[in-house]
Design a protein around this motif. Structure first.
Motif, PDB file in Angstrom:
ATOM      1  N   LYS A  32      -3.587   3.030  -7.873  1.00  0.00           N
ATOM      2  CA  LYS A  32      -4.373   4.269  -7.844  1.00  0.00           C
ATOM      3  C   LYS A  32      -5.119   4.423  -6.526  1.00  0.00           C
ATOM      4  O   LYS A  32      -5.245   5.529  -5.997  1.00  0.00           O
ATOM      5  N   ALA A  33      -5.620   3.322  -5.979  1.00  0.00           N
ATOM      6  CA  ALA A  33      -6.313   3.386  -4.691  1.00  0.00           C
ATOM      7  C   ALA A  33      -5.358   3.804  -3.573  1.00  0.00           C
ATOM      8  O   ALA A  33      -5.770   4.424  -2.593  1.00  0.00           O
ATOM      9  N   ALA A  34      -4.078   3.477  -3.744  1.00  0.00           N
ATOM     10  CA  ALA A  34      -3.080   3.871  -2.748  1.00  0.00           C
ATOM     11  C   ALA A  34      -2.612   5.305  -2.945  1.00  0.00           C
ATOM     12  O   ALA A  34      -1.875   5.837  -2.108  1.00  0.00           O
ATOM     13  N   GLY A  35      -3.019   5.924  -4.050  1.00  0.00           N
ATOM     14  CA  GLY A  35      -2.646   7.314  -4.295  1.00  0.00           C
ATOM     15  C   GLY A  35      -1.240   7.467  -4.848  1.00  0.00           C
ATOM     16  O   GLY A  35      -0.605   8.500  -4.651  1.00  0.00           O
ATOM     17  N   ILE A  36      -0.757   6.442  -5.541  1.00  0.00           N
ATOM     18  CA  ILE A  36       0.595   6.481  -6.096  1.00  0.00           C
ATOM     19  C   ILE A  36       0.493   6.535  -7.619  1.00  0.00           C
ATOM     20  O   ILE A  36      -0.317   5.846  -8.224  1.00  0.00           O
ATOM     21  N   THR A  37       1.338   7.358  -8.210  1.00  0.00           N
ATOM     22  CA  THR A  37       1.388   7.444  -9.663  1.00  0.00           C
ATOM     23  C   THR A  37       2.588   6.624 -10.142  1.00  0.00           C
ATOM     24  O   THR A  37       3.699   6.810  -9.654  1.00  0.00           O
ATOM     25  N   VAL A  38       2.342   5.712 -11.072  1.00  0.00           N
ATOM     26  CA  VAL A  38       3.424   4.888 -11.609  1.00  0.00           C
ATOM     27  C   VAL A  38       3.541   5.097 -13.109  1.00  0.00           C
ATOM     28  O   VAL A  38       2.575   5.475 -13.774  1.00  0.00           O
ATOM     29  N   GLU A  39       4.736   4.854 -13.619  1.00  0.00           N
ATOM     30  CA  GLU A  39       4.935   4.916 -15.052  1.00  0.00           C
ATOM     31  C   GLU A  39       4.131   3.779 -15.686  1.00  0.00           C
ATOM     32  O   GLU A  39       4.020   2.700 -15.121  1.00  0.00           O
ATOM     33  N   PRO A  40       3.581   4.003 -16.859  1.00  0.00           N
ATOM     34  CA  PRO A  40       2.668   3.016 -17.445  1.00  0.00           C
ATOM     35  C   PRO A  40       3.307   1.680 -17.816  1.00  0.00           C
ATOM     36  O   PRO A  40       2.599   0.688 -17.988  1.00  0.00           O
TER      37      PRO A  40
END
Length: 109
Positions: A32-40
């Motif tokens: 999240k700090a890198a600004g990337i959205t990942v699948e849970p």
């Protein structure tokens, strides 16, 4: 590799480098700090992986994959070492094949 998978790999490497526990929460916070959205499901998969395998082992064995030939040779070498003295090697005389025999002419004649 997908972006989500790579993000989790890098997050796990960062956590390992900093000496922190590799948990799903820690991976999620770095991602999240890198600004990337990942699948849970990705962070939990990586946590399960690193619970079974050491990240250091995975790093050290990056190029060691593929093929069973080296693994098959290891027990034979280990068996000879465990048996004490190694058996003397037999020298085999290789009989020349038809291709190796002199045919009476040369390619460059």
């Amino acid at each position: 590799m997908s972006t989500s998978e790579l993000a989790c790999v890098y997050a796990a490497l960062i956590l390992h480098d900093d000496g922190l526990d590799i948990t799903a929460d820690n991976i999620n916070s770095i991602v999240k700090a890198a600004g990337i959205t990942v699948e849970p499901y990705w962070p939990s998969l990586f946590v399960k992986l690193f619970a079974k395998k050491s990240i250091e082992d995975l790093i050290c064995n990056v190029g060691a994959g593929g093929g069973g030939a080296p693994a098959a040779a290891a027990p034979a070498a280990g068996g000879a070492a465990a048996g004490g003295a190694a058996a003397p090697k037999e020298e085999k005389k290789e009989e020349p094949s038809e291709e190796d025999e002199d045919m009476g002419f040369s390619l460059f004649d």
